[in-house]
Scaffold this active site. Structure first.
Site, PDB file in Angstrom:
ATOM      1  N   ARG A 103      22.660  26.113  23.441  1.00  0.00           N
ATOM      2  CA  ARG A 103      22.519  25.911  22.002  1.00  0.00           C
ATOM      3  C   ARG A 103      21.093  25.483  21.680  1.00  0.00           C
ATOM      4  NH1 ARG A 103      25.566  21.267  18.417  1.00  0.00           N
ATOM      5  NH2 ARG A 103      24.180  19.939  19.614  1.00  0.00           N
ATOM      6  N   THR A 107      18.196  25.046  15.568  1.00  0.00           N
ATOM      7  CA  THR A 107      19.010  25.910  14.712  1.00  0.00           C
ATOM      8  C   THR A 107      20.503  25.734  14.951  1.00  0.00           C
ATOM      9  OG1 THR A 107      19.048  27.749  16.295  1.00  0.00           O
ATOM     10  CG2 THR A 107      17.160  27.624  14.792  1.00  0.00           C
ATOM     11  N   ASP A 204      25.244  16.004  30.141  1.00  0.00           N
ATOM     12  CA  ASP A 204      24.415  14.933  30.690  1.00  0.00           C
ATOM     13  C   ASP A 204      25.264  13.847  31.344  1.00  0.00           C
ATOM     14  OD1 ASP A 204      22.175  16.224  29.853  1.00  0.00           O
ATOM     15  OD2 ASP A 204      21.773  14.921  28.132  1.00  0.00           O
TER      16      ASP A 204
END
Length: 210
Positions: A103, A107, A204
């Site tokens: 991603r 945007t 993460d």
């Protein structure tokens, strides 16, 4: 489109620990696996089976087995990979494919950078694994990708979802056969496109930052 939000105290308990910022990666990975297995029970409720004759130590009887063609499990890389073990524990005969989606943080639009899937998914039940349904961009692109390959039945399993993401998927899929199975439907998205209260960046927290 069907939406099923799991309502079970064990799922809520594990999600609470998962959300806690103090939970270390090793525990986070273990909880993710456990949660996916619990969610997979609901996700596979409609899995196709075929009758089979067997013999027990006592007598002959008839049961069922997973039908062919076998279902295919598709984790969206990279965070979806942390959900794979919990899913294949429940249906070890399923095949596994991969979709790499990324991603753009400005945007929020997704793009596909890798895929490993059969060219023809006709008559295959597809189970997509994606921890977070936020804007719906990545999951929506993955669903479109699978239907473009001939899929007719797609179930997505997500640990958490935002209402905005669920609505985006609903608008996108139209009358196609799609089911969302969620551990929790959270409050909203923030201005950065993160789920609130959420649990941060699942990738993460599963694997550490890169």
């Amino acid at each position: 489109m069907r939406v099923h939000v799991a309502d079970h105290p064990l799922i809520t308990h594990k999600l609470t620990v998962l959300r806690d910022e103090r939970t270390p990666s090793a525990v986070f990975r273990q909880l993710t696996e456990e949660l996916v297995t619990l969610l997979a029970y609901e996700a596979t409720r409609g899995v196709r089976v075929e009758e089979v004759d067997i013999r027990t130590p006592v007598t002959e009887t008839r049961g069922v087995r997973i039908a062919t063609p076998r279902p295919i499990v598709v984790p969206i890389l990279r965070a979806g990979l942390g959900m794979l073990e919990g899913m294949v524990k429940l249906i070890p005969t399923a095949e596994v494919g991969f979709l790499g989606m990324v991603r753009n943080e400005e945007t929020l639009e997704p793009s596909t950078y890798a895929e490993r899937l059969p060219d023809d998914l006709s008559d295959r039940q597809c189970f997509v694994l994606d921890p977070m349904l936020a804007t719906g961009g990545s999951l929506g692109a993955a669903i479109d990708f699978l239907f473009a390959r001939g899929a007719q039945d797609v179930t997505a399993i997500c640990l958490l979802a935002a209402p905005e993401g669920v609505e985006a998927i609903h608008q996108q899929v139209g009358d196609r056969d799609v089911t969302l199975v969620l551990g929790s439907l959270d409050e909203r998205l923030n201005e950065k496109g993160y789920i609130v209260p959420g649990l941060g960046d699942a990738g993460d927290r599963l694997y550490g930052t890169v």
